[in-house]
Write a protein that holds these residues in place. Sequence first.
Motif, PDB file in Angstrom:
ATOM      1  N   LYS A  21       1.054  -1.007  -0.127  1.00 54.90           N
ATOM      2  CA  LYS A  21       0.099   0.155  -0.034  1.00 54.90           C
ATOM      3  C   LYS A  21       0.533   1.646   0.122  1.00 54.90           C
ATOM      4  N   TRP A  22       1.933   1.074   0.544  1.00 51.53           N
ATOM      5  CA  TRP A  22       3.362   2.180   0.775  1.00 51.53           C
ATOM      6  C   TRP A  22       3.726   2.581  -0.201  1.00 51.53           C
ATOM      7  N   GLN A  23       4.130   1.084  -1.293  1.00 53.86           N
ATOM      8  CA  GLN A  23       4.832   1.986  -2.626  1.00 53.86           C
ATOM      9  C   GLN A  23       3.575   1.893  -3.312  1.00 53.86           C
ATOM     10  N   TYR A  24       2.443   2.097  -3.392  1.00 55.09           N
ATOM     11  CA  TYR A  24       1.800   2.045  -4.209  1.00 55.09           C
ATOM     12  C   TYR A  24       1.272   3.900  -4.068  1.00 55.09           C
ATOM     13  N   VAL A  25       1.083   4.139  -3.403  1.00 48.97           N
ATOM     14  CA  VAL A  25       0.861   5.403  -2.807  1.00 48.97           C
ATOM     15  C   VAL A  25       1.824   6.526  -2.907  1.00 48.97           C
ATOM     16  N   THR A  26       3.158   5.725  -2.663  1.00 51.31           N
ATOM     17  CA  THR A  26       4.314   6.468  -2.846  1.00 51.31           C
ATOM     18  C   THR A  26       4.257   6.583  -4.710  1.00 51.31           C
ATOM     19  N   ASN A  27       4.546   5.909  -5.077  1.00 51.58           N
ATOM     20  CA  ASN A  27       4.452   6.069  -6.568  1.00 51.58           C
ATOM     21  C   ASN A  27       3.580   6.693  -6.994  1.00 51.58           C
ATOM     22  N   VAL A  28       2.346   6.464  -6.382  1.00 52.07           N
ATOM     23  CA  VAL A  28       0.907   7.452  -7.517  1.00 52.07           C
ATOM     24  C   VAL A  28       1.529   9.062  -7.112  1.00 52.07           C
ATOM     25  N   PHE A  29       1.950   9.346  -5.921  1.00 50.06           N
ATOM     26  CA  PHE A  29       2.561  10.978  -5.332  1.00 50.06           C
ATOM     27  C   PHE A  29       3.255  11.109  -6.845  1.00 50.06           C
ATOM     28  N   ILE A 146      -2.078  23.855  -4.758  1.00 48.80           N
ATOM     29  CA  ILE A 146      -2.862  23.659  -4.044  1.00 48.80           C
ATOM     30  C   ILE A 146      -3.818  21.918  -5.819  1.00 48.80           C
ATOM     31  N   ALA A 147      -3.260  22.827  -6.860  1.00 44.86           N
ATOM     32  CA  ALA A 147      -3.395  21.607  -7.741  1.00 44.86           C
ATOM     33  C   ALA A 147      -3.108  20.045  -7.386  1.00 44.86           C
ATOM     34  N   ILE A 148      -1.414  20.678  -7.245  1.00 47.86           N
ATOM     35  CA  ILE A 148      -0.586  18.396  -6.608  1.00 47.86           C
ATOM     36  C   ILE A 148      -1.963  17.546  -6.337  1.00 47.86           C
ATOM     37  N   GLY A 149      -2.192  18.681  -4.319  1.00 44.26           N
ATOM     38  CA  GLY A 149      -2.568  18.011  -3.743  1.00 44.26           C
ATOM     39  C   GLY A 149      -3.782  17.458  -4.615  1.00 44.26           C
ATOM     40  N   TYR A 150      -4.812  18.134  -4.664  1.00 44.45           N
ATOM     41  CA  TYR A 150      -5.867  17.557  -5.197  1.00 44.45           C
ATOM     42  C   TYR A 150      -5.623  16.478  -6.727  1.00 44.45           C
ATOM     43  N   SER A 151      -5.087  16.946  -7.762  1.00 41.19           N
ATOM     44  CA  SER A 151      -4.791  15.655  -8.591  1.00 41.19           C
ATOM     45  C   SER A 151      -4.067  14.412  -7.657  1.00 41.19           C
ATOM     46  N   PHE A 152      -4.158  15.274  -6.502  1.00 43.20           N
ATOM     47  CA  PHE A 152      -3.029  13.578  -6.282  1.00 43.20           C
ATOM     48  C   PHE A 152      -4.263  13.039  -5.500  1.00 43.20           C
ATOM     49  N   LEU A 153      -5.043  13.437  -4.075  1.00 42.69           N
ATOM     50  CA  LEU A 153      -6.200  12.914  -4.418  1.00 42.69           C
ATOM     51  C   LEU A 153      -7.025  12.022  -5.052  1.00 42.69           C
ATOM     52  N   LYS A 154      -7.191  13.182  -5.806  1.00 42.08           N
ATOM     53  CA  LYS A 154      -8.038  12.249  -6.514  1.00 42.08           C
ATOM     54  C   LYS A 154      -7.953  10.881  -7.330  1.00 42.08           C
ATOM     55  N   LYS A 155      -6.062  11.214  -7.681  1.00 42.52           N
ATOM     56  CA  LYS A 155      -5.519  10.151  -8.933  1.00 42.52           C
ATOM     57  C   LYS A 155      -5.964   8.772  -7.859  1.00 42.52           C
ATOM     58  N   LEU A 156      -6.225   9.293  -6.390  1.00 45.30           N
ATOM     59  CA  LEU A 156      -5.878   7.448  -5.805  1.00 45.30           C
ATOM     60  C   LEU A 156      -7.304   6.865  -5.376  1.00 45.30           C
ATOM     61  N   GLY A 157      -8.213   8.297  -5.922  1.00 46.57           N
ATOM     62  CA  GLY A 157      -9.661   7.369  -6.190  1.00 46.57           C
ATOM     63  C   GLY A 157     -10.660   8.515  -5.022  1.00 46.57           C
ATOM     64  N   SER A 315      -7.717   6.556   5.377  1.00 43.90           N
ATOM     65  CA  SER A 315      -8.759   7.060   3.826  1.00 43.90           C
ATOM     66  C   SER A 315      -9.488   6.636   2.784  1.00 43.90           C
ATOM     67  N   MET A 316      -8.403   6.143   2.365  1.00 43.29           N
ATOM     68  CA  MET A 316      -8.327   5.103   1.349  1.00 43.29           C
ATOM     69  C   MET A 316      -8.818   3.827   1.812  1.00 43.29           C
ATOM     70  N   GLU A 317      -8.687   3.143   3.088  1.00 42.36           N
ATOM     71  CA  GLU A 317      -9.439   2.362   3.560  1.00 42.36           C
ATOM     72  C   GLU A 317     -11.030   2.091   3.699  1.00 42.36           C
ATOM     73  N   THR A 318     -11.153   3.359   4.030  1.00 45.23           N
ATOM     74  CA  THR A 318     -12.348   3.225   4.153  1.00 45.23           C
ATOM     75  C   THR A 318     -13.070   3.678   3.428  1.00 45.23           C
ATOM     76  N   GLU A 319     -12.344   4.205   2.167  1.00 51.81           N
ATOM     77  CA  GLU A 319     -13.490   4.450   0.697  1.00 51.81           C
ATOM     78  C   GLU A 319     -13.223   2.704  -0.308  1.00 51.81           C
ATOM     79  N   GLU A 320     -13.001   1.875   0.568  1.00 55.92           N
ATOM     80  CA  GLU A 320     -12.059   0.682   0.239  1.00 55.92           C
ATOM     81  C   GLU A 320     -11.633   0.949  -1.281  1.00 55.92           C
ATOM     82  N   LEU A 321     -10.402   2.458  -1.147  1.00 59.32           N
ATOM     83  CA  LEU A 321     -10.438   1.715  -2.468  1.00 59.32           C
ATOM     84  C   LEU A 321      -8.762   1.160  -2.852  1.00 59.32           C
ATOM     85  N   PRO A 322      -8.818   0.233  -4.122  1.00 54.33           N
ATOM     86  CA  PRO A 322      -7.618  -0.317  -4.436  1.00 54.33           C
ATOM     87  C   PRO A 322      -6.073   0.247  -3.991  1.00 54.33           C
TER      88      PRO A 322
END
Length: 423
Positions: A21-29, A146-157, A315-322
Amino acid sequence: MAGKYQIPRGTFDILPEDSYKWQYVTNVFKEVVRTYNYQEIITPIFEKSEIFERSVGESSDIVQKEMYRFQDKKGREFALRPEGTASIVRSYVENNLGMNGGNTKLFYLGPMFRYDRPQKGRFRQFYQYGVENIGSDNPFIDAEVIAIGYSFLKKLGLQNFELQINSIGCANCTPNYDKALVKYFTPYLNEMCSDCNTRINKKPKRLLDCKVPSCKKIAQNAPSMLDYLDNECRDHFAGVQDFLKKMEIPFTINPKIVRGLDYYNKTAFEFIDNNLGAQNTLIGGGRYNGLISQFGGKDVPGTGFAGGFERLILSMETEELPFGKEQLPDIFLVTLGQKAFNYGNKLLLKLRDAGICVEYDPDKETMKAQMKAADRSRSRFTLILGEDELAGNKIILKDMKSGAQQFIKLEKIVESLKKMFKK
RNA sequence: GUGGGUGUAGUUCAAUGGUAGAGCACUGGAUUGUGGUUCCAGGCGUUGUGGGUUCGAGUCCCAUCAUCCACCCCA
């Protein structure tokens, strides 16, 4: 269970069942930040204590009671970094990163340390990601950060977050506002908590943030910072909002956002997830125009944000994101008998050299035990090599889902598997 | 730093102050070289730690450590 050797309080091991999970999230970032053309900067996890005292603020809680301080053998005062910006500004000045002209766009990742009482979403060693943009006072940059943060959170779903922005003014306009706050709150002081009473003369803005119900009620009608901004800050804030609208990033203005770190001015913002519990700030950031000159550099403006991976993953876990695809072995190799085992050794290396992930368990001897291990490994296919197959110069490829199996010639096995897994 | 809850097998949880148990997981087996289902077998664990009360403590009391949630603070 809880034995003699225990992990330090407020820290945690990231075990294999979670590390992906950590790998995924850092890669997306890293992917997101790449599209904004930010470069990674890696600084030490400890610095001279004064770096943080000067930047974060002598009177801030972080410096006063949350820093891990220590002396080295020569008695020099160091601290484990409680946040990332101070080190980066130090490095920016020390290495003259601004010399090439234009903005310096940096991102960072890594552990931070604060001596806090652990709680949901709060740890003593926690992992942050962040960006810093140094060199421009243009409100476009505030909006872009701000947009970077927004893009990131969105990209994670993520869906259930909210962006709140505020302007906390600058050295020019805050004194007037502070004065107005003191004037407003003073008549109510005997109805307010002790913290508020001690803080009113140091940091009156903090009274806006108090969560004690009675204080909260009084703070509701307090004068707003936004009415006390000077012309420059007002225009700047209007500019940030304008750019956010152009970028179609939804936001709400929350005049009660107060950054706890002293270096912030003008824009302050937070991405908040209200389902998270008490520690609900996903990302916090803002502008820090005076900070670089404080470190002896030129008077260059800067802006940035930081977020915590722990809360993000919660957050991702509570939204049950992959968290991306599961990493399972392609092949489990089963061998029967000494000859097959010998040949298997050669085959394992060949397959792995070809980029195929192969699992093998030399401690299991019977067919049954090996098949069971193959099943548990959840690999997609099993290769079965026994005396009969070896004699016939072939090997069995079994699809573990359908149970179908086929013979493949031994000399062709690496090539055909390579094709199959597109490696 | 403050408050409240919790601490028993790898894990999730049981056990009116009277010998510490179950599900899941794990290992092996159910005649020849095939996993998932089913059936059978296999568990003495300093009951987080240290004291105390008691004839007797997992159970009551105190301390300590850890954990969870909240205050606080913030990512």
